[in-house]
Design an enzyme around this catalytic site. Structure first.
Site, PDB file in Angstrom:
ATOM      1  N   HIS A   1      -3.583   5.881   3.383  1.00  0.00           N
ATOM      2  CA  HIS A   1      -4.378   4.749   2.916  1.00  0.00           C
ATOM      3  C   HIS A   1      -3.904   3.425   3.512  1.00  0.00           C
ATOM      4  CE1 HIS A   1      -5.671   1.911  -0.395  1.00  0.00           C
ATOM      5  NE2 HIS A   1      -6.771   2.629  -0.290  1.00  0.00           N
TER       6      HIS A   1
ATOM      7  N   ASP B   1       0.830  -1.196   0.000  1.00  0.00           N
ATOM      8  CA  ASP B   1       0.000   0.000   0.000  1.00  0.00           C
ATOM      9  C   ASP B   1       0.874   1.259   0.000  1.00  0.00           C
ATOM     10  OD1 ASP B   1      -2.361   1.787   0.690  1.00  0.00           O
ATOM     11  OD2 ASP B   1      -3.290  -0.178   0.798  1.00  0.00           O
TER      12      ASP B   1
ATOM     13  N   ASN C   1     -13.596   0.777  -7.651  1.00  0.00           N
ATOM     14  CA  ASN C   1     -14.689   1.664  -7.234  1.00  0.00           C
ATOM     15  C   ASN C   1     -15.371   2.384  -8.379  1.00  0.00           C
ATOM     16  OD1 ASN C   1     -13.800   0.993  -4.711  1.00  0.00           O
ATOM     17  ND2 ASN C   1     -12.798   2.941  -4.307  1.00  0.00           N
TER      18      ASN C   1
ATOM     19  N   SER D   1     -11.274  -0.577  -1.159  1.00  0.00           N
ATOM     20  CA  SER D   1     -10.044  -0.524  -0.373  1.00  0.00           C
ATOM     21  C   SER D   1     -10.267  -0.969   1.052  1.00  0.00           C
ATOM     22  CB  SER D   1      -9.482   0.901  -0.331  1.00  0.00           C
ATOM     23  OG  SER D   1      -8.611   1.133  -1.389  1.00  0.00           O
TER      24      SER D   1
END
Lengths: 113, 528
Positions: free
Chosen positions: B70, B15, B162, B225
């Site tokens: 994130h 990430d 998304n 996510s």
């Protein structure tokens, strides 16, 4: 049902060009057997993936595309890869974000990353 | 009955980095047992100096700090410390987070860093990959990196993406990656979540409580996510409570214990459903048997391969996609008395040798002596790649489920209007990039007046979806005069087929008059 409809509306909105990089401006990922050739093109070896037989090379940004096309035409797509980019699958953590259709309707979420 | 928290299992969070000092995570951060921090020496000779908690493959730095936020949020969902009186808990309360930074501080995940992370995780003991990123571009190099990790016994888990689309994104869409859709808090499909038969499972992805890179907490983390690390956490937990499980077994348990996700107008919008941690844990501990999901076959592609011209048609096999095809179930695909040899077989699909298929007889799928599906073939002399998934855009609804092989006289898919428009997008799979392909659509409009119908295919050469553009194939005047067939030459298909053989169709009709339903009776790509 309304939320579904809104979400589906948003999909259509995301079709025009946005200036997001699709690949690294300098890098190519090459089969390791092409190392000498890459160096001959002025490439700089950044990383070697011994386990899978690929290496990452950096080139001048104004020459990368030309070198990519030249190498790919000679050695094929399995040996000459762009350094592609992916994006995080997150949404902003603002409490009302799931209800906020307007930033997505104007593609602000695509502009932020 | 308490099933326990599980033993220490390492999960690589690939990430934007991780705040490993967060008080609700620090105790569950992986520590490299072979490395001495800060001595400037590669003590364990793994190629990385001072990689005590992971590595930053973007900055080539042993500290995978998180300036984006994130990765820390995802790590908290996986393995925030439980029962410590503060904050939140992860799904794997004793999992150990390997912090692998593969994104720039602007949030871009380049393959050159992703691949390095896959290899590092596999070589340094991770059992699970948590990958909360997505893109449509794939390369042989990235696939090789993923295959290497899987070969080392790693279970990769990835976000579906998304964009509220059926288009398949990577790494989630690789066959050996467990892909995750997102749910709202009421367990309905999150509007933004990608979906389709390529998505394996779903978990919550809206309003999630987790940790932040600044050392605090948020109650609003959202996206696939967020859904991804919840499933990665479950995988980590299952490895922890039963260390003898293989990655394939853990994946099968997660899928088979899932609750089907059915919602109009999508139908079943993931292949297996919403994860059920309790049921999965019981299966992992053999407290509950795992009979597996009932077999079903969703679609077949292509529909007919000319055996007599096989050398001219580079399609070696027909794929039947569904679920429940696993051994030791007795899987038989046959046409009349002819039983096809199985070229490849997974839990989700089977490839049969397509040579000599008789287009005049249906193909049947049998599992353990029961007929699962009978695919009737079109009376065509060409190979047909049917549209197998579709959804409406701009407000319209595709009635009858988003996935179905749209085949003449077998299925009629209805598209409701939105304002003065009909809009729809659909996918075709496993299509070779050939010159001379044709798009065939058989449809009828009801209502009065006339319309202007624009059919386009996404042009991958412009940019990754959705940043590029569609290439218009044809603009046609249509009216409500019953079913009409159109055959539209695609021409050069090279920029229109992605590396995995997917085409993405956009239909947009503007209507003048009283608009009503669009019915699509057949939509296919035909070989030359």
């Amino acid at each position: 049902m309304l939320s579904i409809i809104l979400a589906l509306k948003l999909t259509l909105a995301a079709t025009d060009n946005v200036q997001v990089p699709t690949s690294h401006p300098n890098n190519l990922i090459l089969d390791s057997s092409l190392a000498k050739i890459a160096l001959g093109y002025g490439g700089r070896e950044l990383r070697v993936f011994h386990e899978i037989g690929y290496s990452v090379f950096s080139f001048d940004s104004d020459q990368k595309e030309q070198i990519y096309k030249s190498l790919q035409s000679q050695f094929g797509t399995s040996k000459v890869c762009l350094d592609l980019v992916k994006r995080p699958a997150f949404n902003p953590n603002d409490f009302y974000w799931p209800n906020m259709y307007h930033p997505r309707a104007v593609r602000a979420d695509l502009a932020w990353i | 009955m308490d099933l326990g928290l599980g033993a220490n299992v390492t999960v690589a969070v690939i990430d934007t980095g991780v705040n490993v000092a967060h008080p609700d995570l620090a105790a569950n951060v992986w520590i490299n047992p072979g490395e001495i921090a800060g001595n400037g020496i590669d003590d364990d000779s793994n190629g990385y100096i001072d990689d005590i908690n992971g590595y930053d493959f973007v900055g080539n730095d042993p500290i995978a700090n998180d300036n984006f936020g994130h990765g820390t949020a995802c790590s908290g969902l996986v393995a925030a410390v439980q029962n410590n009186t503060i904050g939140v808990t992860g799904i794997a309360p004793q999992g150990k987070v390997m912090a692998l930074k593969a994104a720039t501080d602007a949030g871009y995940f380049y393959d050159s860093a992703d691949i390095a992370a896959y290899l590092y995780a596999a070589n340094n003991g991770a059992k699970v990959l948590s990958m909360s990123y997505f893109g449509d571009g794939i390369t042989p190099a990235e696939k090789a990196g993923m295959d290497y990790a899987v070969a080392q016994g790693v279970l990769p888990v990835a976000a579906a993406g998304n964009d509220a689309t059926i288009y398949s994104y990577y790494p989630g869409a690789y066959d050996n990656v467990l892909s995750v859709a997102a749910l709202n808090s009421d367990l309905s499909k999150a509007g933004f979540s990608d979906f389709g038969t390529w998505v394996d499972v779903a978990s919550p992805g809206v309003g999630l409580y987790t940790i932040t890179a600044g050392g605090g907490y948020t109650g609003g983390f959202a996206g696939t996510s967020g859904a991804c690390p919840i499933v990665a956490g479950l995988a980590t937990y299952l490895f922890g409570i039963n260390p003898s499980l293989t990655a394939a077994q853990v994946r099968a348990i997660i899928e088979d214990s899932a609750v089907p996700t059915f919602q109009a107008p999508f139908g079943e919008y993931t292949n297996y459903g919403r994860i059920d941690c309790r049921k999965a844990a019981e299966m992992a501990l053999n407290l509950t048997s795992n009979p597996g999901k009932t077999a079903l076959a969703r679609y077949m592609t292509p529909y007919y391969v000319r055996g007599e011209n096989r050398s001219k048609t580079p399609v070696p096999s027909v794929r039947i996609q569904g679920r429940g095809f696993q051994s030791p179930r007795n899987l038989v695909v046959k046409q009349g008395t002819r039983v096809f040899s199985l070229m490849a077989r997974t839990r989700d699909y089977v490839d049969i040798d397509s040579n000599g298929i008789n287009r005049l007889a249906p193909i049947e799928v049998w599992v353990d002596g029961s007929l699962v599906k009978r695919f009737a073939l079109p009376q065509s002399s060409k190979t047909s790649y049917p549209m197998i998934e579709a959804n409406g855009t701009n407000g319209s609804i595709v009635n009858g489920g988003f996935f179905a092989t749209v085949l003449k006289d077998r299925y009629s898919m209805a598209v409701a209007p939105s304002g003065t428009h009909h809009t729809m997008r659909g996918t075709f799979r496993r299509v070779p990039s050939l010159a001379g392909m044709t798009l065939h659509i058989r449809r009828q409009y009801s209502g009065t007046g006339t319309g202007s119908e624009v059919l386009s295919l996404y042009d991958w050469s412009t940019a990754s979806f959705p940043y590029g553009s569609f290439r218009t194939l044809a603009t046609t005047s249509v009216s409500a005069n019953g079913y009409v067939d159109s055959y539209i030459a695609i021409g050069n298909a090279s920029g229109l087929v992605d590396p995995e053989g997917t085409l993405y169709l956009d239909l947009n009709t503007t209507w003048t008059g009283s608009i009503s339903e669009l019915q699509i009776d057949q939509c296919e790509i035909l070989s030359p």
